[in-house]
Motif scaffolding. Sequence first.
Motif, PDB file in Angstrom:
ATOM      1  N   HIS A   8      27.212  48.168  39.054  1.00  0.00           N
ATOM      2  CA  HIS A   8      28.299  47.190  39.058  1.00  0.00           C
ATOM      3  C   HIS A   8      28.423  46.870  37.875  1.00  0.00           C
ATOM      4  CE1 HIS A   8      30.026  43.871  40.950  1.00  0.00           C
ATOM      5  NE2 HIS A   8      29.677  43.290  40.165  1.00  0.00           N
ATOM      6  N   VAL A   9      29.939  46.656  37.558  1.00  0.00           N
ATOM      7  CA  VAL A   9      30.338  46.065  36.325  1.00  0.00           C
ATOM      8  C   VAL A   9      31.044  44.709  36.942  1.00  0.00           C
ATOM      9  CG1 VAL A   9      32.160  46.487  34.526  1.00  0.00           C
ATOM     10  CG2 VAL A   9      30.706  48.185  35.377  1.00  0.00           C
ATOM     11  N   GLY A  10      30.514  43.511  36.181  1.00  0.00           N
ATOM     12  CA  GLY A  10      31.431  42.314  36.315  1.00  0.00           C
ATOM     13  C   GLY A  10      32.397  42.345  35.149  1.00  0.00           C
ATOM     14  N   HIS A  11      33.530  42.122  35.390  1.00  0.00           N
ATOM     15  CA  HIS A  11      34.687  41.979  34.366  1.00  0.00           C
ATOM     16  C   HIS A  11      35.229  40.626  34.353  1.00  0.00           C
ATOM     17  CE1 HIS A  11      39.219  42.882  33.430  1.00  0.00           C
ATOM     18  NE2 HIS A  11      38.390  42.490  32.138  1.00  0.00           N
ATOM     19  N   SER A  12      35.304  39.875  33.395  1.00  0.00           N
ATOM     20  CA  SER A  12      36.108  38.554  33.321  1.00  0.00           C
ATOM     21  C   SER A  12      36.686  38.244  32.112  1.00  0.00           C
ATOM     22  CB  SER A  12      34.834  37.323  33.242  1.00  0.00           C
ATOM     23  OG  SER A  12      34.190  37.610  32.143  1.00  0.00           O
ATOM     24  N   TRP A  13      37.945  37.700  32.247  1.00  0.00           N
ATOM     25  CA  TRP A  13      39.039  37.526  31.250  1.00  0.00           C
ATOM     26  C   TRP A  13      39.168  36.082  31.178  1.00  0.00           C
ATOM     27  CZ3 TRP A  13      40.039  39.992  35.586  1.00  0.00           C
ATOM     28  CH2 TRP A  13      41.302  39.632  36.380  1.00  0.00           C
ATOM     29  N   VAL A  48      35.706  42.101  24.250  1.00  0.00           N
ATOM     30  CA  VAL A  48      36.722  42.559  23.527  1.00  0.00           C
ATOM     31  C   VAL A  48      37.748  41.499  23.686  1.00  0.00           C
ATOM     32  CG1 VAL A  48      36.459  45.023  23.992  1.00  0.00           C
ATOM     33  CG2 VAL A  48      37.897  43.680  25.679  1.00  0.00           C
ATOM     34  N   GLY A  49      38.622  41.581  22.592  1.00  0.00           N
ATOM     35  CA  GLY A  49      39.683  40.441  22.387  1.00  0.00           C
ATOM     36  C   GLY A  49      40.853  41.113  22.049  1.00  0.00           C
ATOM     37  N   ASN A  50      41.963  40.234  22.176  1.00  0.00           N
ATOM     38  CA  ASN A  50      43.428  40.422  21.589  1.00  0.00           C
ATOM     39  C   ASN A  50      43.873  39.268  21.144  1.00  0.00           C
ATOM     40  OD1 ASN A  50      46.424  40.858  21.229  1.00  0.00           O
ATOM     41  ND2 ASN A  50      46.331  42.612  22.842  1.00  0.00           N
ATOM     42  N   GLN A  51      43.886  38.982  19.795  1.00  0.00           N
ATOM     43  CA  GLN A  51      44.035  37.583  19.251  1.00  0.00           C
ATOM     44  C   GLN A  51      45.507  37.427  19.406  1.00  0.00           C
ATOM     45  OE1 GLN A  51      42.563  37.079  15.248  1.00  0.00           O
ATOM     46  NE2 GLN A  51      43.050  34.985  15.484  1.00  0.00           N
ATOM     47  N   ALA A  52      46.481  38.393  19.299  1.00  0.00           N
ATOM     48  CA  ALA A  52      48.033  38.296  19.584  1.00  0.00           C
ATOM     49  C   ALA A  52      48.251  37.662  20.800  1.00  0.00           C
ATOM     50  CB  ALA A  52      48.708  39.675  19.318  1.00  0.00           C
ATOM     51  N   GLN A  53      47.415  38.030  21.792  1.00  0.00           N
ATOM     52  CA  GLN A  53      47.909  37.642  23.106  1.00  0.00           C
ATOM     53  C   GLN A  53      46.921  36.358  23.686  1.00  0.00           C
ATOM     54  OE1 GLN A  53      47.728  40.781  25.734  1.00  0.00           O
ATOM     55  NE2 GLN A  53      49.594  41.794  24.930  1.00  0.00           N
ATOM     56  N   ASN A  54      45.778  36.079  22.599  1.00  0.00           N
ATOM     57  CA  ASN A  54      44.987  34.967  22.967  1.00  0.00           C
ATOM     58  C   ASN A  54      44.077  35.177  24.300  1.00  0.00           C
ATOM     59  OD1 ASN A  54      45.465  33.424  20.859  1.00  0.00           O
ATOM     60  ND2 ASN A  54      47.271  32.606  21.658  1.00  0.00           N
ATOM     61  N   THR A  55      43.753  36.630  24.589  1.00  0.00           N
ATOM     62  CA  THR A  55      42.916  37.046  25.512  1.00  0.00           C
ATOM     63  C   THR A  55      41.691  37.529  25.009  1.00  0.00           C
ATOM     64  OG1 THR A  55      43.818  39.248  25.674  1.00  0.00           O
ATOM     65  CG2 THR A  55      44.796  37.809  27.072  1.00  0.00           C
ATOM     66  N   ILE A  56      40.245  37.173  25.976  1.00  0.00           N
ATOM     67  CA  ILE A  56      39.148  37.728  25.636  1.00  0.00           C
ATOM     68  C   ILE A  56      38.468  38.179  27.064  1.00  0.00           C
ATOM     69  CG2 ILE A  56      36.775  37.128  24.839  1.00  0.00           C
ATOM     70  CD1 ILE A  56      38.045  34.559  23.722  1.00  0.00           C
ATOM     71  N   GLU A  57      38.046  39.585  27.006  1.00  0.00           N
ATOM     72  CA  GLU A  57      37.448  40.021  28.353  1.00  0.00           C
ATOM     73  C   GLU A  57      35.991  40.664  27.914  1.00  0.00           C
ATOM     74  OE1 GLU A  57      40.016  42.987  30.232  1.00  0.00           O
ATOM     75  OE2 GLU A  57      41.708  42.664  28.747  1.00  0.00           O
ATOM     76  N   GLY A  58      35.347  40.329  29.126  1.00  0.00           N
ATOM     77  CA  GLY A  58      33.857  40.583  28.922  1.00  0.00           C
ATOM     78  C   GLY A  58      33.548  41.929  30.179  1.00  0.00           C
ATOM     79  N   LEU A  88      41.312  26.664  27.277  1.00  0.00           N
ATOM     80  CA  LEU A  88      42.036  27.817  28.146  1.00  0.00           C
ATOM     81  C   LEU A  88      43.269  27.277  28.541  1.00  0.00           C
ATOM     82  CD1 LEU A  88      38.790  28.864  30.291  1.00  0.00           C
ATOM     83  CD2 LEU A  88      39.353  29.738  27.900  1.00  0.00           C
ATOM     84  N   ALA A  89      44.129  28.438  28.348  1.00  0.00           N
ATOM     85  CA  ALA A  89      45.632  28.269  28.927  1.00  0.00           C
ATOM     86  C   ALA A  89      45.602  28.635  30.304  1.00  0.00           C
ATOM     87  CB  ALA A  89      46.455  29.299  28.266  1.00  0.00           C
ATOM     88  N   GLU A  90      44.641  29.152  31.119  1.00  0.00           N
ATOM     89  CA  GLU A  90      44.803  29.437  32.549  1.00  0.00           C
ATOM     90  C   GLU A  90      43.235  29.411  33.016  1.00  0.00           C
ATOM     91  OE1 GLU A  90      45.460  33.979  32.855  1.00  0.00           O
ATOM     92  OE2 GLU A  90      47.441  32.813  32.244  1.00  0.00           O
ATOM     93  N   PRO A  91      43.153  29.285  34.333  1.00  0.00           N
ATOM     94  CA  PRO A  91      41.731  29.574  34.742  1.00  0.00           C
ATOM     95  C   PRO A  91      41.076  31.044  34.688  1.00  0.00           C
ATOM     96  CG  PRO A  91      43.147  28.810  36.327  1.00  0.00           C
ATOM     97  CD  PRO A  91      43.949  29.078  35.345  1.00  0.00           C
ATOM     98  N   TYR A  92      39.576  30.760  34.327  1.00  0.00           N
ATOM     99  CA  TYR A  92      38.760  31.890  34.127  1.00  0.00           C
ATOM    100  C   TYR A  92      39.145  32.800  35.484  1.00  0.00           C
ATOM    101  CZ  TYR A  92      34.052  34.332  34.728  1.00  0.00           C
ATOM    102  OH  TYR A  92      33.399  35.142  34.813  1.00  0.00           O
ATOM    103  N   HIS A  93      39.276  34.247  34.923  1.00  0.00           N
ATOM    104  CA  HIS A  93      39.385  35.375  35.959  1.00  0.00           C
ATOM    105  C   HIS A  93      38.205  36.170  36.182  1.00  0.00           C
ATOM    106  CE1 HIS A  93      43.658  34.436  36.041  1.00  0.00           C
ATOM    107  NE2 HIS A  93      43.594  34.410  34.691  1.00  0.00           N
ATOM    108  N   ARG A  94      37.908  36.625  37.139  1.00  0.00           N
ATOM    109  CA  ARG A  94      36.631  37.756  37.342  1.00  0.00           C
ATOM    110  C   ARG A  94      37.240  39.021  38.266  1.00  0.00           C
ATOM    111  NH1 ARG A  94      31.138  38.367  37.356  1.00  0.00           N
ATOM    112  NH2 ARG A  94      30.498  39.585  39.126  1.00  0.00           N
ATOM    113  N   ASN A  95      36.579  39.873  37.972  1.00  0.00           N
ATOM    114  CA  ASN A  95      37.074  41.185  38.553  1.00  0.00           C
ATOM    115  C   ASN A  95      35.923  41.733  38.963  1.00  0.00           C
ATOM    116  OD1 ASN A  95      38.554  43.293  39.942  1.00  0.00           O
ATOM    117  ND2 ASN A  95      39.262  43.911  38.214  1.00  0.00           N
ATOM    118  N   ASP A  96      35.393  42.628  40.103  1.00  0.00           N
ATOM    119  CA  ASP A  96      34.243  43.283  40.206  1.00  0.00           C
ATOM    120  C   ASP A  96      34.503  44.769  40.173  1.00  0.00           C
ATOM    121  OD1 ASP A  96      32.218  41.270  40.315  1.00  0.00           O
ATOM    122  OD2 ASP A  96      33.443  40.494  42.226  1.00  0.00           O
TER     123      ASP A  96
END
Length: 107
Positions: A8-13, A48-58, A88-96
């Motif tokens: 299982h992969v837990g993906h959050s951003w 991983v992250g994208n500083q230009a878009q201010n996003t971080i994903e795990g 945070l600019a928006e709520p925590y997101h999770r995807n399975d």
Amino acid sequence: MKENEMAHVGHSWLKTNPGSYQKVCDRYHQFASEVLAHNADLHDVIIVGNQAQNTIEGFGIWENAAHAASLEDTQDFAAFMADVANDLAEPYHRNDLVLLYRMNPKS
């Protein structure tokens, strides 16, 4: 894990406020280290992250989907979110996700 079962992969951003990217990156790293130390079913974490878009994903690779799903109910997660909530600019997101293939890294 049985041959026909897949990990299982837990993906959050997270999307950070401008100027908060590095702070949230550092705290996310600390959170991932804490989770790895407390969960034998968690095999790998990639952030991983994208500083230009201010996003971080795990991405966390878990043997047990139920353990992955309960991550948000832990004290580690509550402390992490309390520390970064104002950044945070928006709520925590999770995807399975289901891990279909995992290649062995080259030495």
